[in-house]
Design an enzyme around this catalytic site. Structure first.
Site, mmCIF file in Angstrom:
data_model
loop_
_atom_site.group_PDB
_atom_site.id
_atom_site.type_symbol
_atom_site.label_atom_id
_atom_site.label_comp_id
_atom_site.label_asym_id
_atom_site.label_seq_id
_atom_site.Cartn_x
_atom_site.Cartn_y
_atom_site.Cartn_z
ATOM 1 N N HIS A 1 -2.773 1.139 6.866
ATOM 2 C CA HIS A 1 -3.069 1.130 5.429
ATOM 3 C C HIS A 1 -3.184 2.562 4.904
ATOM 4 O O HIS A 1 -3.536 3.486 5.653
ATOM 5 C CB HIS A 1 -4.370 0.379 5.160
ATOM 6 C CG HIS A 1 -4.660 0.151 3.716
ATOM 7 N ND1 HIS A 1 -3.852 -0.623 2.906
ATOM 8 C CD2 HIS A 1 -5.657 0.614 2.913
ATOM 9 C CE1 HIS A 1 -4.347 -0.642 1.678
ATOM 10 N NE2 HIS A 1 -5.448 0.105 1.655
ATOM 11 N N CYS B 1 0.817 -1.226 0.000
ATOM 12 C CA CYS B 1 0.000 0.000 0.000
ATOM 13 C C CYS B 1 0.849 1.274 0.000
ATOM 14 O O CYS B 1 0.643 2.178 -0.817
ATOM 15 C CB CYS B 1 -0.984 -0.008 1.159
ATOM 16 S SG CYS B 1 -0.255 0.062 2.810
ATOM 17 N N HIS C 1 -5.946 2.065 -4.405
ATOM 18 C CA HIS C 1 -4.976 1.529 -3.450
ATOM 19 C C HIS C 1 -4.512 0.136 -3.848
ATOM 20 O O HIS C 1 -5.097 -0.523 -4.703
ATOM 21 C CB HIS C 1 -5.575 1.499 -2.033
ATOM 22 C CG HIS C 1 -6.712 0.525 -1.863
ATOM 23 N ND1 HIS C 1 -7.052 -0.007 -0.636
ATOM 24 C CD2 HIS C 1 -7.578 -0.025 -2.755
ATOM 25 C CE1 HIS C 1 -8.088 -0.804 -0.772
ATOM 26 N NE2 HIS C 1 -8.425 -0.843 -2.035
#
Length: 342
Positions: A299, A246, A311
């Protein structure tokens, strides 16, 4: 006789003092200071410790790295999830690292451009020493003074060729940066670690002029650059076009435009400036944390406008666009940050 000996001693002392004041040739320490260690493979994977890899990881570990073969071999979610906690990050061809320690054929290095609270010299991890090259710490001398100072690979991947323009040396990842030597009819000659002078196609790169600050991108440009990787499988610790995690994804998109973010999501969440959810603009980053958004950030995604985000989610998934209202993420939203000056 004594006067002669006394005079000889005085002359010898005077000569010694003069020699001490003269400049001396660089010693080994200063010679080492004029060199730096850089990555000499398309992307080096840094591990938590030496020797914990599997047989299927071998294509990522030699002098001739084959990232396509490696990522293709991880053809199940379980095989990709196995890397979690075992790999730390990746560094692209030409990126500088600092050697921290050695253990057999492995070295622990710090990736200079990847800032982290883990080490003041850069993001740390272990890699095979054979994947390093020593180069001059000074910028390459441009043969053509009108040439750009640096190129950045703009395509998802780009071939690096010998100077004959036909023999392939390496396949480089998006975001790879190399110093320019000259430009000529659709080709850029670069100074390539391990290989010396080599060629890239002009159509595969972005040229950066000498002495000029990179132009700040718009949020829309950041989003469009990121969209090129939609469908790319997630790779824990990945920072290359062969797979991102991420924060590797968001960091790579910003780095392409010369903006360096901290390596990890939890530290990217402390950089830039805070933005209210209602005021988010394309290119802003959104963060998600445990304990319904109140715990540790785990995240990061990029807001693309229209109530959607892009993402690299997790092992078994690919780079994707989803609504920011998606329940599993909405409940963990922990804030947004902006890194552009607008």
């Amino acid at each position: 006789m004594r006067k002669i000996m006394h005079r000889s001693i005085l002359i010898a002392v005077a000569t010694l003092l003069m020699l001490m004041l003269l400049p001396v040739a660089p010693n080994q320490a200063s010679a080492a200071a004029s060199k730096k260690q850089v990555i000499a493979v398309p992307a080096a994977t840094l591990w938590k410790s030496p020797g914990i890899h599997r047989k299927l990881d071998l294509p990522s570990l030699g002098k001739n790295v084959d990232l396509r073969a490696w990522t293709s071999a991880m053809n199940t979610t379980e095989k990709r999830r196995w890397l979690t906690g075992k790999t730390e990050t990746q560094a692209l061809y030409g990126q500088e690292v600092k050697v921290l320690q050695r253990k057999g054929n492995w070295v622990q290095v710090a990736v200079v451009e990847q800032s982290t609270a883990k080490n003041s010299q850069g993001y740390p991890g272990w890699m095979p020493e054979v994947q390093l090259a020593e180069v001059s710490a000074s910028p390459a001398v441009r043969v053509d003074r009108k040439a750009a100072a640096e190129v950045v690979v703009a395509s998802k991947t780009a071939n690096l060729y010998k100077t004959n323009g036909s023999t392939k040396l390496l396949e480089l990842s998006f975001g790879t940066r190399l110093p320019v030597v000259s430009e000529h009819k659709g080709w850029i000659k670069v100074d390539a670690p391990r290989y010396g002078y080599a060629l890239l196609r002009t159509s595969d790169v972005k040229l950066l002029e000498a002495g000029q600050t990179e132009k700040q991108p718009t949020g829309t440009q950041l989003v469009e650059t990121g969209k090129a990787f939609l469908g790319l499988p997630y790779l824990w610790a990945g920072t290359s076009a062969y797979g991102f995690d991420c924060s590797g994804f968001t960091g790579a998109i910003y780095r392409y435009y010369g903006i360096l973010l901290p390596r990890d999501a939890s530290e990217q969440a402390l950089a830039g400036k805070s933005v209210a959810k209602a005021d988010m603009q394309p290119g802003d980053l959104m963060f998600f944390a445990y304990q319904n958004g109140k715990g540790k950030v785990h995240h990061v995604s990029m807001y693309i406008g229209g109530g959607k985000m892009m993402h690299a989610p997790k092992a078994g998934k690919t780079v994707e666009i989803i609504p920011i209202s998606t329940a599993s993420y909405a409940k963990e939203f922990a804030g947004a940050r902006r890194y552009l000056n607008n």
